[in-house]
Scaffold this active site. Structure first.
Site: not given
Length: 490
Positions: A287, A231-233, A253, A178, A384, A236
């Site tokens: 990132c 992607g973003s924490t 990641e 995706k 971030e 995740g």
């Protein structure tokens, strides 16, 4: 270049382009101009069902019967196809993401090398055999984990897709990938190229869609055996929760707030321009961008001045201009988010040395921005920003530098600049990050494990170790004894 985009892009399921079941389509615009780019289909739950079914059929059928040497040949063939179509892929990526074409060309070259690396190392996948005493012999088998759901972000759609696809396909898994619905074009073209070179139908399926709906449904799907996400924490963490109930394998990641440590004995003619590149090369939308520059106090003022002078010289503009160094951000909404962080930095006492606002003209451009006199506790040093904004923080000595470097929730990458080799290695060991560069700014190479500590995730990309994340190990016991077994002595 002038590679024309199609007017409309569908989904890619079972080896062919298909229409979404619900007929949902998103209008894409070029971030650099705001002009219409293409229409792209969005996948819903029924489309995910079709894609997972196609992936399972491929795994149980022709793809599952494809031996390692043939998988290697196909990966090399796909690398050749990317090379042959590199101009088309580069322009698609640059126009869809808004990124400078000079950066995108390097990413396309990296995609080629990633497929070649995994095509070469998959021959190293092997079990072990061992007599364990008496008449018992054991051996192990390595088998693909199954159908893999892979989710990649908008900042490197092609390269991140390749980082995910290459080890999964090398291991013999089938994939439902995706991409972000804003940036699906290069990934859809990649799937077409894979089919053209001979990958069986269903081995690669592409379902662009929104994360909270399509992405969540894909992650939870009972036909999916493993999830890999970049992607973003925050997202995740949600994926981990969705994978916990069915106990799915997952690798993540995630975000970063990577430090760039510059000691007083560093070669500044090398460290300063390299540090400028380390934050601005993808307009800060990376990132592992070194967005926190930590500078030893005796050279702090000189460093800030020279860094800002270089930042002012960067060419911001048309992503398709080969002279452009900093392209557009992904959208005006994201540009406004970046600017919000800069304003928060001002409020907290940071000094805006250069930049600090949207660039002139149409499009989602933002000026390369330098924030000085930053304390590591400030929001701009902890969160971030994901834009062309650097925070420059002073430190007193080596111990203080390491303390500040580690004083964030992330741990993806770090760079150390010093004229003392022993210090370089000492600091590299002390920093809590998945990768550390010493006196060089570059980050990702095929064969070198890439991934994070702490809230930057777990699992590794790009390396031999990555294959293990897509393989199951099965132990087999075998008796060589001529006598029958009678454990109960009956």
């Amino acid at each position: 270049m002038a590679v024309a985009t199609r007017g409309r892009y569908g989904l890619f399921i079972g080896g062919e382009t298909v229409e979404p079941a619900a007929g949902e389509v998103r209008e894409l615009v070029e971030p650099a101009s705001g002009e219409p780019l293409a229409q792209a289909a969005l996948a819903g739950e029924a489309d995910v069902d079709r894609a997972v079914e196609a992936a399972r059929a491929a795994l149980d059928g022709p793809w599952g019967r494809t031996p390692p040497n043939e998988r290697s040949r196909l990966l090399h063939a796909l690398a050749d196809a990317i090379q042959e179509n590199r101009k088309e892929l580069a322009e698609l990526e640059s126009r869809n993401v808004g990124k400078a074409i000079s950066s995108v060309k390097a990413e396309v070259a990296g995609a080629v090398e990633n497929f070649r690396f995994f095509a070469s190392v998959l021959g190293s996948v092997a079990g072990r055999s061992n007599p364990i005493g008496g008449s018992l012999l054991t051996y192990s088998l390595k088998e693909p984990v199954g159908v893999c759901a892979q989710i990649v972000p908008w900042n490197y759609p092609l390269l991140m897709a390749v980082w995910k696809l290459s080890p999964a396909l090398a291991a013999g898994c089938s994939v439902v990938l995706k991409p972000d619905p804003q940036t699906p074009l290069s990934v859809l073209r990649l799937a077409e190229l894979a089919t053209e070179v001979g990958f069986p139908a269903g081995s690669i399926n592409i379902v662009p869609g929104d994360g909270p709906t399509t992405g969540a449904y894909l992650v939870k799907h009972p036909g999916v055996d493993k999830v890999a996400f970049t992607g973003s924490t925050k997202t995740g963490g949600e994926i981990m929760r969705l994978c916990s109930d069915p106990i799915k394998r997952v690798t993540l990641e995630l975000g970063g707030k990577s430090p760039n440590l510059v000691f007083a004995d560093a070669n500044l003619d090398d460290a300063i321009p390299s540090s400028v590149w380390s934050i601005y090369y993808s307009a800060g939308q990376s990132c592992e961008a070194r967005s926190r520059v930590l500078v030893e106090r005796p050279l702090y003022d000189e460093f800030v001045s020279r860094f800002a002078d270089y930042a002012k010289q960067l060419k911001v503009g048309d992503p398709l201009d080969p002279e452009t160094q900093v392209g557009s951000l992904i959208s005006t909404a994201h540009r406004d988010r970046v600017h919000g962080f800069v304003e928060r930095g001002r409020e907290e006492g940071a000094q805006v040395v250069t930049g600090g606002g949207p660039a002139n003209g149409k499009g989602a451009f933002y000026e390369p921005t330098v924030l000085a006199q930053v304390d590591n506790a400030m929001t701009v040093a902890q969160e971030e920003i994901f834009g062309p904004v650097v925070t420059i923080i002073p430190f007193e000595d080596e111990r203080d530098a390491v303390r500040i470097a580690n004083d964030v929730r992330y741990g993806l990458f770090a760079t150390v600049w010093t004229g003392d080799p022993a210090r370089g290695h000492r600091v590299a060991r002390a920093i809590k990050a998945g990768m550390v560069g010493i006196n060089m700014p570059f980050t990702a190479f095929p064969g070198i494990p890439f991934g994070g500590y702490k809230q930057s995730g777990f699992g590794r990309e790009l390396s031999v170790e990555t294959l293990d994340l897509y393989l199951e190990t099965k132990g087999v016991l075998f008796s060589t004894s001529p006598k029958p077994f009678n454990p109960f002595g009956l």
